[in-house]
Motif scaffolding. Structure first.
Motif, PDB file in Angstrom:
ATOM      1  N   THR A  62      39.031  44.223  35.080  1.00  0.00           N
ATOM      2  CA  THR A  62      39.227  44.380  36.504  1.00  0.00           C
ATOM      3  C   THR A  62      40.021  43.264  36.983  1.00  0.00           C
ATOM      4  OG1 THR A  62      37.246  43.693  37.382  1.00  0.00           O
ATOM      5  CG2 THR A  62      37.195  46.025  36.493  1.00  0.00           C
ATOM      6  N   TYR A  63      40.701  43.718  38.033  1.00  0.00           N
ATOM      7  CA  TYR A  63      41.272  42.491  38.995  1.00  0.00           C
ATOM      8  C   TYR A  63      40.197  41.567  39.467  1.00  0.00           C
ATOM      9  CZ  TYR A  63      44.150  40.177  42.806  1.00  0.00           C
ATOM     10  OH  TYR A  63      44.909  39.430  43.281  1.00  0.00           O
ATOM     11  N   ARG A  64      39.179  42.066  39.689  1.00  0.00           N
ATOM     12  CA  ARG A  64      37.923  41.342  40.160  1.00  0.00           C
ATOM     13  C   ARG A  64      37.570  40.196  39.186  1.00  0.00           C
ATOM     14  NH1 ARG A  64      33.496  43.109  43.839  1.00  0.00           N
ATOM     15  NH2 ARG A  64      31.809  41.579  44.101  1.00  0.00           N
ATOM     16  N   ASP A  65      37.291  40.708  37.951  1.00  0.00           N
ATOM     17  CA  ASP A  65      36.999  40.006  36.838  1.00  0.00           C
ATOM     18  C   ASP A  65      37.819  38.738  36.544  1.00  0.00           C
ATOM     19  OD1 ASP A  65      35.005  41.762  35.965  1.00  0.00           O
ATOM     20  OD2 ASP A  65      36.435  42.787  34.466  1.00  0.00           O
ATOM     21  N   VAL A  66      39.060  38.927  36.735  1.00  0.00           N
ATOM     22  CA  VAL A  66      40.154  37.867  36.517  1.00  0.00           C
ATOM     23  C   VAL A  66      40.084  36.867  37.658  1.00  0.00           C
ATOM     24  CG1 VAL A  66      42.562  37.260  36.585  1.00  0.00           C
ATOM     25  CG2 VAL A  66      41.788  39.105  35.096  1.00  0.00           C
ATOM     26  N   VAL A  67      40.252  37.074  38.898  1.00  0.00           N
ATOM     27  CA  VAL A  67      39.934  36.422  40.043  1.00  0.00           C
ATOM     28  C   VAL A  67      38.541  35.640  39.874  1.00  0.00           C
ATOM     29  CG1 VAL A  67      39.625  36.223  42.583  1.00  0.00           C
ATOM     30  CG2 VAL A  67      41.407  37.792  41.533  1.00  0.00           C
ATOM     31  N   ALA A  68      37.445  36.309  39.413  1.00  0.00           N
ATOM     32  CA  ALA A  68      35.985  35.680  39.403  1.00  0.00           C
ATOM     33  C   ALA A  68      36.175  34.423  38.455  1.00  0.00           C
ATOM     34  CB  ALA A  68      35.091  36.588  38.976  1.00  0.00           C
ATOM     35  N   PHE A  69      36.691  34.717  37.077  1.00  0.00           N
ATOM     36  CA  PHE A  69      36.888  33.753  36.300  1.00  0.00           C
ATOM     37  C   PHE A  69      37.704  32.549  36.762  1.00  0.00           C
ATOM     38  CE2 PHE A  69      39.714  31.388  33.329  1.00  0.00           C
ATOM     39  CZ  PHE A  69      38.801  30.653  32.270  1.00  0.00           C
ATOM     40  N   LEU A  70      38.867  32.738  37.555  1.00  0.00           N
ATOM     41  CA  LEU A  70      39.568  31.665  38.249  1.00  0.00           C
ATOM     42  C   LEU A  70      38.740  30.980  39.343  1.00  0.00           C
ATOM     43  CD1 LEU A  70      43.184  33.303  38.454  1.00  0.00           C
ATOM     44  CD2 LEU A  70      42.512  31.567  36.998  1.00  0.00           C
ATOM     45  N   VAL A  71      37.992  31.663  40.345  1.00  0.00           N
ATOM     46  CA  VAL A  71      37.071  31.226  41.182  1.00  0.00           C
ATOM     47  C   VAL A  71      36.118  30.299  40.502  1.00  0.00           C
ATOM     48  CG1 VAL A  71      35.684  31.344  43.085  1.00  0.00           C
ATOM     49  CG2 VAL A  71      37.843  32.635  43.031  1.00  0.00           C
ATOM     50  N   ARG A 122      40.044  40.959  25.070  1.00  0.00           N
ATOM     51  CA  ARG A 122      40.799  42.289  25.039  1.00  0.00           C
ATOM     52  C   ARG A 122      40.175  43.487  25.846  1.00  0.00           C
ATOM     53  NH1 ARG A 122      40.285  43.998  19.112  1.00  0.00           N
ATOM     54  NH2 ARG A 122      38.265  43.780  19.735  1.00  0.00           N
ATOM     55  N   ALA A 123      41.035  44.307  26.284  1.00  0.00           N
ATOM     56  CA  ALA A 123      40.585  45.385  27.066  1.00  0.00           C
ATOM     57  C   ALA A 123      41.279  46.692  26.674  1.00  0.00           C
ATOM     58  CB  ALA A 123      40.738  45.354  28.530  1.00  0.00           C
ATOM     59  N   ARG A 124      40.495  47.882  26.614  1.00  0.00           N
ATOM     60  CA  ARG A 124      41.275  49.111  26.324  1.00  0.00           C
ATOM     61  C   ARG A 124      42.004  49.633  27.609  1.00  0.00           C
ATOM     62  NH1 ARG A 124      35.933  50.832  23.842  1.00  0.00           N
ATOM     63  NH2 ARG A 124      36.535  50.521  21.568  1.00  0.00           N
ATOM     64  N   ARG A 125      41.566  49.148  28.787  1.00  0.00           N
ATOM     65  CA  ARG A 125      42.250  49.643  29.879  1.00  0.00           C
ATOM     66  C   ARG A 125      42.030  48.499  31.087  1.00  0.00           C
ATOM     67  NH1 ARG A 125      40.624  53.264  33.436  1.00  0.00           N
ATOM     68  NH2 ARG A 125      38.557  53.349  33.131  1.00  0.00           N
ATOM     69  N   LEU A 126      43.053  48.414  31.939  1.00  0.00           N
ATOM     70  CA  LEU A 126      43.015  47.726  33.036  1.00  0.00           C
ATOM     71  C   LEU A 126      42.633  48.654  34.459  1.00  0.00           C
ATOM     72  CD1 LEU A 126      46.121  45.238  32.081  1.00  0.00           C
ATOM     73  CD2 LEU A 126      43.772  44.867  31.745  1.00  0.00           C
ATOM     74  N   ASP A 127      42.038  48.002  35.230  1.00  0.00           N
ATOM     75  CA  ASP A 127      41.841  48.885  36.426  1.00  0.00           C
ATOM     76  C   ASP A 127      43.162  48.936  37.213  1.00  0.00           C
ATOM     77  OD1 ASP A 127      42.025  46.449  37.891  1.00  0.00           O
ATOM     78  OD2 ASP A 127      40.219  46.861  39.041  1.00  0.00           O
ATOM     79  N   GLY A 128      43.134  49.908  38.152  1.00  0.00           N
ATOM     80  CA  GLY A 128      44.148  50.255  38.912  1.00  0.00           C
ATOM     81  C   GLY A 128      44.725  48.896  39.693  1.00  0.00           C
ATOM     82  N   GLU A 129      43.821  48.107  40.168  1.00  0.00           N
ATOM     83  CA  GLU A 129      44.248  46.823  41.122  1.00  0.00           C
ATOM     84  C   GLU A 129      44.963  45.944  40.043  1.00  0.00           C
ATOM     85  OE1 GLU A 129      42.192  44.185  44.618  1.00  0.00           O
ATOM     86  OE2 GLU A 129      41.035  45.271  43.128  1.00  0.00           O
ATOM     87  N   LEU A 130      44.623  45.674  38.909  1.00  0.00           N
ATOM     88  CA  LEU A 130      45.074  44.839  38.164  1.00  0.00           C
ATOM     89  C   LEU A 130      46.372  45.455  37.386  1.00  0.00           C
ATOM     90  CD1 LEU A 130      44.858  42.173  36.732  1.00  0.00           C
ATOM     91  CD2 LEU A 130      43.504  43.204  34.909  1.00  0.00           C
ATOM     92  N   ARG A 131      46.516  46.681  37.242  1.00  0.00           N
ATOM     93  CA  ARG A 131      47.775  47.230  36.789  1.00  0.00           C
ATOM     94  C   ARG A 131      48.586  47.144  37.892  1.00  0.00           C
ATOM     95  NH1 ARG A 131      44.539  51.341  35.177  1.00  0.00           N
ATOM     96  NH2 ARG A 131      45.549  52.915  36.831  1.00  0.00           N
TER      97      ARG A 131
END
Length: 149
Positions: A62-71, A122-131
């Motif tokens: 998810t977009y949230r996962d990516v942002v959480a890592f950066l923060v 690796r991810a099977r899918r990206l959530d809508g916000e990240l896409r």
């Protein structure tokens, strides 16, 4: 909010994306997932020298996962001027690399910063916000300004 400028629209943007792609193929032992990125063109996954495990596979990134890592990891990269996320399609899954950039737009791992956090998964899918954030590009840059290439 990611920089919404369309990467690849200028020669400089094309060089910048090429730099990231080449640089990250060589990244070793990402800190967060305990695995390494797939060797360019090898058709095989590489493994972490420390753990011997493959890069984990998530059902959905998810977009949230990516942002959480950066923060969460920003304090570990005081030289960082921006964060970036690169996706690469590998058959039925995405290889997603999240990392920090210096003032020149160079990934911190290339500057000799040994503790520069890098998250590879690796991810099977990206959530809508990240896409939606990626759009038709494979690179998102988070920060006040896009890096100079």
């Amino acid at each position: 909010m990611p920089d919404q400028r369309a990467l690849g629209d200028t020669a400089a943007d094309g060089r910048c994306l090429g730099t990231f792609d080449g640089t990250l193929r060589e990244a070793s032992a990402p800190l967060e997932c305990g695995g390494r990125s797939r060797a360019a063109g090898s058709g095989r996954s590489t493994r972490s020298a420390r753990s011997g495990r493959r890069v984990p596979l998530r059902a959905v990134l998810t977009y949230r996962d990516v942002v959480a890592f950066l923060v969460r990891n920003r304090a570990r990269a005081p030289e960082a001027a921006a964060g970036a996320v690169l996706r690469q399609r590998e058959g039925p899954v995405f290889l997603v690399q999240t990392f920090f950039l210096d003032q020149e737009g160079v990934p911190l791992r290339d500057t000799g910063t040994p503790a520069a956090p890098v998250w590879v998964c690796r991810a099977r899918r990206l959530d809508g916000e990240l896409r939606a954030a990626f759009g038709d590009k494979d690179l998102i840059i988070f920060g006040q300004e896009a890096p100079s290439c």
